[in-house]
Design an enzyme around this catalytic site. Sequence first.
Site, PDB file in Angstrom:
ATOM      1  N   HIS A  30       0.852  -1.191   0.000  1.00 30.71           N
ATOM      2  CA  HIS A  30       0.000   0.000   0.000  1.00 30.71           C
ATOM      3  C   HIS A  30       0.888   1.241   0.000  1.00 30.71           C
ATOM      4  O   HIS A  30       2.051   1.190   0.397  1.00 30.71           O
ATOM      5  CB  HIS A  30      -0.888   0.016   1.247  1.00 30.71           C
ATOM      6  CG  HIS A  30      -1.934  -1.052   1.250  1.00 30.71           C
ATOM      7  ND1 HIS A  30      -3.000  -1.025   2.120  1.00 30.71           N
ATOM      8  CD2 HIS A  30      -2.090  -2.176   0.510  1.00 30.71           C
ATOM      9  CE1 HIS A  30      -3.768  -2.077   1.916  1.00 30.71           C
ATOM     10  NE2 HIS A  30      -3.227  -2.799   0.936  1.00 30.71           N
ATOM     11  N   GLU A  36       1.109   3.910   1.873  1.00 26.01           N
ATOM     12  CA  GLU A  36       1.691   4.324   3.147  1.00 26.01           C
ATOM     13  C   GLU A  36       2.875   3.435   3.538  1.00 26.01           C
ATOM     14  O   GLU A  36       3.916   3.930   3.978  1.00 26.01           O
ATOM     15  CB  GLU A  36       0.628   4.279   4.267  1.00 26.01           C
ATOM     16  CG  GLU A  36      -0.550   5.197   4.038  1.00 26.01           C
ATOM     17  CD  GLU A  36      -1.706   4.560   3.265  1.00 26.01           C
ATOM     18  OE1 GLU A  36      -2.825   5.058   3.397  1.00 26.01           O
ATOM     19  OE2 GLU A  36      -1.488   3.561   2.536  1.00 26.01           O
ATOM     20  N   CYS A  38      -5.547   2.333   6.135  1.00 23.33           N
ATOM     21  CA  CYS A  38      -6.259   1.124   6.541  1.00 23.33           C
ATOM     22  C   CYS A  38      -5.655   0.586   7.845  1.00 23.33           C
ATOM     23  O   CYS A  38      -4.677   1.124   8.375  1.00 23.33           O
ATOM     24  CB  CYS A  38      -6.172   0.071   5.435  1.00 23.33           C
ATOM     25  SG  CYS A  38      -4.535  -0.671   5.254  1.00 23.33           S
ATOM     26  N   CYS A  45      -1.886  -0.402   7.407  1.00 25.96           N
ATOM     27  CA  CYS A  45      -1.021   0.773   7.292  1.00 25.96           C
ATOM     28  C   CYS A  45      -0.971   1.546   8.600  1.00 25.96           C
ATOM     29  O   CYS A  45       0.084   2.085   8.974  1.00 25.96           O
ATOM     30  CB  CYS A  45      -1.504   1.660   6.156  1.00 25.96           C
ATOM     31  SG  CYS A  45      -1.286   0.885   4.531  1.00 25.96           S
TER      32      CYS A  45
END
Length: 171
Positions: free
Chosen positions: A66, A68, A96, A99
């Site tokens: 992801h 991040e 999320c 993350c």
Amino acid sequence: MDSTQMMSNSEIRLPIENAMRMAFEEAETAKREGENPYGAVLLDPEYHFCHKAHSRSIERSDPTAHAEIQVIREFCQLQKRVYLENYILVCSAEPCVMCSGAIKWAKIGQIFYSVPQSEINKISGGKLKPSCESLINSGASQRLIVGKILLEEGLKVFEGFQFTPQDKLNK
């Protein structure tokens, strides 16, 4: 925290908004590349640009890639460090659960995001997820977390995007 309380200081607002627009550009890049449309930008404690990244889960065959996590991983590897205390993370959308855990473990000092999970859930039809604040600020240390920064611009990133499980795309 209400973003208007924090963002009244133009010396802080301008670099955050500039970084947020960079995060939107990263999210658009991810979308063009067939990834989920998320971007993240890392600023140093003086609000200067350090690094940027977008989601790359499909490209890397890595469900943890992801935006991040990419920006944290790449910057930490480049700088040969583990912790990012007092650094600022600017995300195109609310981080999320996974993350949020990485942000907590990296000890990032401030988190700014545009599109909250509640809006993403409306777009995707998904179920409500825990807020990043409930995870990042669990325990003794408390981080500044501000959402809905440039929300209208952030929502535009999701226009025309279909949330489809990535394993269904190639079948």
